[in-house]
Design an enzyme around this catalytic site. Structure first.
Site, short mmCIF file in Angstrom:
data_model
loop_
_atom_site.label_atom_id
_atom_site.label_comp_id
_atom_site.label_asym_id
_atom_site.label_seq_id
_atom_site.Cartn_x
_atom_site.Cartn_y
_atom_site.Cartn_z
N ASP A 1 -16.12 16.10 -10.20
CA ASP A 1 -15.74 14.86 -10.90
C ASP A 1 -14.09 14.97 -10.80
O ASP A 1 -13.47 15.95 -10.40
CB ASP A 1 -16.15 14.69 -12.25
CG ASP A 1 -15.90 13.28 -12.71
OD1 ASP A 1 -15.40 12.64 -12.16
OD2 ASP A 1 -16.86 13.04 -13.92
C1 BGC Z 1 -15.44 10.00 -13.95
C2 BGC Z 1 -16.69 9.58 -12.90
C3 BGC Z 1 -16.34 8.70 -11.68
C4 BGC Z 1 -14.94 9.35 -11.16
C5 BGC Z 1 -14.33 8.61 -9.91
C6 BGC Z 1 -14.51 10.29 -13.31
O1 BGC Z 1 -13.34 10.08 -14.51
O2 BGC Z 1 -15.99 10.58 -15.00
O3 BGC Z 1 -17.83 9.08 -13.37
O4 BGC Z 1 -17.16 8.66 -10.81
O5 BGC Z 1 -13.95 9.39 -12.25
O6 BGC Z 1 -13.95 7.34 -10.33
#
Ligand code: BGC
Length: 719
Positions: free
Chosen positions: A267
Site C-alpha cells: 500500500d
Molecule cells: C490506500 C489504498 C489505495 C492507495 C493508492 C492508499 O492510501 O490505502 O486503498 O489503493 O492509497 O491510492
C-alpha cells in the site's frame, strides 16, 4: 510474448533497470504528464534520479487517454528496452459514472449488478488509459467507527467473497489480453485491515489465527479464485508483523498455500512505514524485509530504488529474488497485451462517447435503487404526487453524494435529491437547507420551519460529509452531527410526517433520528444517479429491496456488534439464564438497532416453515431445503431469502449463525413461490483446534428468513 521471450527480456535487463520496475511513482515524475515536475511534500524527499525514471515500472493515479498516451510515448522513447509502463489507479465504485459506495453495493445483495458496475467502471477507465484498478476492497468489517467500512461490502465472509468474485469478473472480463474494455483487478488490503483496534485507521490488528482464517481471509481468497491479477498488502500488522514484511502471510500463505503467482504491491508508502512500525532500522532494512516477504512493487516510497542494488552487491539479497518480482510484473504487462499495444484502450475519441453514456448512468441508477435500505416506514411512504413536499437539510440539493473514493467523479454531474424530485414532479419542491452538516444558525432554522409549515410532508436529507468516512475518516461519535439532530427535532415539533434520507458512509447510531422520523431511508452515498433513484423510490415507481450487510449498533459502546458472533457460556436470554450474571450490558441491549440482512419493502413477505428433503446429510449426497415465501402485501417486491446455518456442537466454538446462501425472488402481490436451496457437507466445514479444515458429524440448525434475526428453522444431522 511467450514466457521464454519474457525470460530473454529479463536477461537483457541491468540490475538498475530491474530495480526500477519494482517502483511505482505518481504522474508528476513522468515526462509527458501535465503535472510533470509538481513534486511536492514527501514525494520531493524521494531519492529518485532522472536516470531511474525511464526504467520505472508503473504509474499511480494517471488518467485521461491523452495524458496516458503522452506519458507512455515519452517513456518508450527513453526506455532502453522499450518496456511499457503499467498505469494503475483507484477505480473503486465507478470511474466517472459513480456507482453507490461498496457498502451500499453489498446491500443490493445483487452480485450480477455489482459485476455490471465493475464492468462499466472498467470500460470507462480502460478507455481513459488505465490498466489496473486497486479494487476490489474486500476487508471484513465490524466497526463502523472505521471510515473505510464504506469501501467494503460488509461484515460477512461469505457475502464479501461473493461480491469479491463478482467485481473481479466485472473488472477483468474473460479475455484480459484481447479485450481493451477491461482492466486487471488488485484485491486489497491483504490482510485483515478492517480489524483495526478501536476503528482507528492504520491501527494495530490483533486477532487469533482462527478468526483470520475463518472470517477475514475468505474474501481475498475468493477474489484470487476468480483469477484476480494483483494483491495489495495492508498497512496493519498481522500477528505482530506488518503485512508488507510478513513472510508467513505472503510467502507462506499467499504464494505458498494459495499458489498466487501474480503481482503483490505494497500500500502507499507501506514499505517505508516498516520503520515507524519498529521492524526496520532504516530504508535499506525496510527494502530487504519487504522484498524478502514477497512485496514485488513498492508504492510511492524509494526504499527499493535507493537500496536494492546495494543489498544485492552485499549479497544480502539474491538477484534471483528480484528477478522473480520483475518477471511477475513483466508477465502482467504481457497479460494486458502491453508489449503488443502499449496504449491499450486509451482512446480520446471513444473516451468522449463511452464515459457517462446513458447506459452507464442507467446501471448506476439501478444499483442506487437496489442498494438503498428502507429502515423504517410508518406508512408514510410511498408519497403521493398530490402531497406538497418540503425538502430540507444539508443534503437537499447537495452533489456531495459520491463518496470519498470517487476520484474522477464530479459533484456537478451528480443528480442531487432536489434535481431528482424536479425530474420526477416537473416542479420545484419547497426547499430549505435548515442546517449545514455540522453547524446550524437561527436564520437557516427559521427558514426551514417556515418552509416546512407550508408542506404536507417533510423530506429531511441528512448525513455525513464525504470526508467523514473513507481513508483516515475514523470517528468516535457515529451519531449525525448535533446541528442536524437539532434541525430534525425542531421540525418534529411541527407534527408533520417526516421522511429522513441519510447520505453517509457507515452504519450510524440513529438515536435522535429514529424517534423523530416516520420513515428512514439509508441512501448511503448513492453515486451519480442518486437523486433520480431516490425520487423513484419515494414515489413508489420502484420498490425497496436493499438489506443491510453491516449491523447498525445501538450505541458506540456496543461495538463491535455483528450477527455471526459466538454464544459465550452465559448467553443472555437462554431459558435457564440468570438475570444478572449473563453476558450483557446493564444499560443497552446486546443486539444491534438494525441487524445484518435487515431492510423493509413497500410490501410484506411471509415465510412458511422450511422443509428438508431428508434430515440426514452425508458427504456424498446433498440435501434440499424448500421454503415457501409469499408476498402478503399490495406491491410487487423483491425479497432476498437468506439461509443461515448453526453447528450445534463443534470441536471449537462456532458462530450462532453463519450466512451460507441467499436467493432473490420477485413476487407479485399475493404470489407465493417455493425457494430451493441445496446444502452440502462442504458448507459445514470449519477450522478445528489443530487448524485442519473439515466438518464433524452431528446436528445442525438451518435458519431461513428475511434477515439474520427473524428466521424460521429446522434441523438436520450430518452423518
Ligand atoms: C490506500 C489504498 C489505495 C492507495 C493508492 C492508499 O492510501 O490505502 O486503498 O489503493 O492509497 O491510492
Amino acid at each position: 510474448m511467450s514466457k521464454r521471450d519474457l525470460y530473454e527480456l529479463l536477461n537483457q535487463m541491468t540490475l538498475p533497470e530491474k530495480v526500477a520496475q519494482l517502483t511505482q511513482l505518481a504522474t508528476p515524475f513522468f515526462k509527458g504528464s501535465s503535472k510533470q515536475g509538481e513534486i511536492t511534500g514527501p514525494m520531493a524527499a524521494m531519492q529518485i534520479t532522472d536516470e531511474d525514471i525511464p526504467n520505472i515500472g508503473s504509474v499511480l493515479g494517471a488518467s485521461g487517454a491523452e495524458e496516458i498516451r503522452s506519458i507512455q510515448k515519452q517513456h518508450l522513447a527513453e526506455s532502453r528496452l522499450g518496456i511499457p509502463l503499467l498505469f494503475m489507479s483507484d477505480v473503486v465504485h465507478g470511474f466517472k459514472t459513480i456507482f453507490p459506495i461498496p457498502l451500499a453495493i453489498g446491500c443490493s445483495w445483487n452480485p450480477a449488478l455489482a459485476e455490471e458496475s465493475a464492468r462499466v467502471a472498467a470500460k470507462e477507465s480502460a478507455v481513459s488509459g488505465i490498466h489496473v484498478t486497486f479494487a476490489p476492497m474486500v476487508d471484513l468489517v465490524r466497526d463502523p467507527r472505521w471510515g473505510r467500512v464504506m469501501e467494503t461490502t460488509g461484515e460477512d465472509p461469505y457475502l464479501n467473497g461473493v461480491f469479491a468474485k463478482a467485481q473481479v469478473r466485472g473488472f477483468q472480463g474473460d479475455h484480459l489480453k484481447e479485450s481493451k474494455e477491461h482492466v486487471a483487478a488488485c484485491v486489497k488490503h491483504f490482510a485483515a485491515y478492517g480489524a483495526a483496534e478501536g476503528g482507528r485507521d492504520y491501527n494495530t490488528v490483533n486477532m487469533s489465527d482462527r478468526q483470520l482464517q475463518e472470517m477475514y481471509l475468505p474474501a481475498y481468497k475468493a477474489a484470487l479464485d476468480e483469477d484476480c491479477k494483483m494483491v495489495m498488502s495492508s498497512f496493519n500488522i498481522v500477528d505482530g508483523i506488518p503485512a508488507t514484511a510478513n513472510q508467513t502471510l505472503m510467502n507462506g500463505l499467499l504464494r505458498g498455500d494459495w499458489d498466487f503467482d501474480g503481482v503483490m504491491i505494497s500500500d502507499w508508502g507501506a514499505v517505508k512505514e516498516l520503520i515507524p512500525h519498529g521492524v526496520a532500522a532504516d530504508k535499506k532494512d525496510a527494502a530487504r524485509k519487504a522484498l524478502s516477504a514477497g512485496t514485488d512493487i513498492e508504492m510511492m516510497t524509494d526504499c527499493y530504488a535507493s537500496h536494492l542494488e546495494e543489498l544485492v552487491a552485499e549479497g544480502v539479497i539474491d538477484e534471483q529474488t528480484i528477478d522473480q518480482s520483475v518477471l511477475r510484473i513483466l508477465q502482467l504487462k504481457e497479460e494486458l497485451g502491453l508489449f503488443e499495444n502499449p496504449y491499450r484502450g486509451a482512446d480520446p475519441v471513444q473516451e468522449e462517447q463511452i464515459i457517462m453514456s446513458a447506459p452507464h448512468r442507467e446501471a448506476a441508477k439501478q444499483l442506487a435503487i437496489e442498494s438503498s435500505v428502507l429502515l423504517k416506514n410508518d406508512q408514510t411512504l410511498p408519497l403521493q404526487k398530490s402531497q406538497k413536499v418540503a425538502l430540507i437539510g444539508p443534503f437537499a440539493d447537495n452533489g456531495d453524494i459520491l463518496g470519498q473514493w470517487s476520484w474522477q467523479g464530479s459533484k456537478e454531474d451528480a443528480i442531487t435529491l432536489r434535481q431528482g424530485l424536479v425530474n420526477k414532479l416537473q416542479e420545484e419542491p419547497l426547499l430549505a437547507v435548515g442546517s449545514d452538516i455540522s453547524e446550524i444558525n437561527a436564520t437557516s432554522l427559521e427558514q426551514a420551519l417556515t418552509v416546512a409549515q407550508q408542506a404536507d410532508v417533510l423530506i429531511v436529507a441528512l448525513g455525513e460529509h464525504s470526508t467523514m468516512s473513507g481513508e483516515a475518516g475514523s470517528l468516535t461519535n457515529i451519531q449525525l452531527p448535533q446541528a442536524q439532530l437539532d434541525l430534525l427535532q425542531s421540525l418534529a415539533e411541527l407534527d408533520k410526517p417526516i421522511v429522513s434520507i441519510l447520505f453517509n458512509g457507515r452504519p450510524l447510531d440513529l438515536h435522535g433520528v429514529i424517534e423523530h422520523s416516520h420513515a428512514i431511508i439509508e441512501a448511503w452515498f448513492p453515486g451519480t444517479e442518486g437523486g433520480n433513484a431516490l425520487a423513484d423510490l419515494l414515489y413508489g415507481d420502484e420498490n425497496f429491496s436493499g438489506k443491510l450487510t453491516m449491523s447498525f449498533p445501538n450505541s458506540v459502546g456496543q461495538i463491535p456488534v455483528y450477527y455471526n458472533h459466538y454464544n459465550t457460556g452465559r448467553p443472555k436470554g437462554a431459558p435457564d439464564a440468570q438475570v444478572r450474571y449473563v453476558s450483557q450490558y446493564l444499560d443497552s441491549p446486546n443486539g444491534p438497532l438494525f441487524p445484518f440482512g435487515f431492510g423493509l419493502s413497500y410490501t410484506t413477505f411471509a415465510y412458511q416453515e422450511p422443509v428438508l428433503s431428508t434430515d440426514q446429510l452425508t458427504s456424498d449426497r446433498t440435501l434440499n431445503l424448500t421454503v415457501k415465501v409469499k408476498n402478503t402485501g399490495n406491491w410487487t417486491g423483491t425479497e432476498t431469502v437468506q439461509l443461515y446455518l448453526r453447528d450445534l456442537v463443534g470441536e471449537v466454538v462456532r458462530p450462532v449463525k453463519e450466512l451460507k446462501d441467499f436467493k432473490q425472488v420477485k413476487l407479485l402481490p399475493g404470489e407465493e413461490q417455493e425457494i430451493h436451496f441445496t446444502l452440502t457437507e462442504e458448507q459445514l466445514r470449519y477450522y478445528h483446534s489443530d487448524m485442519s479444515y473439515s466438518s464433524d458429524p452431528g446436528d445442525f440448525e438451518v435458519l431461513v428468513g428475511p434477515n439474520s434475526q427473524e428466521t424460521v428453522n429446522t434441523f438436520f444431522t450430518l452423518i
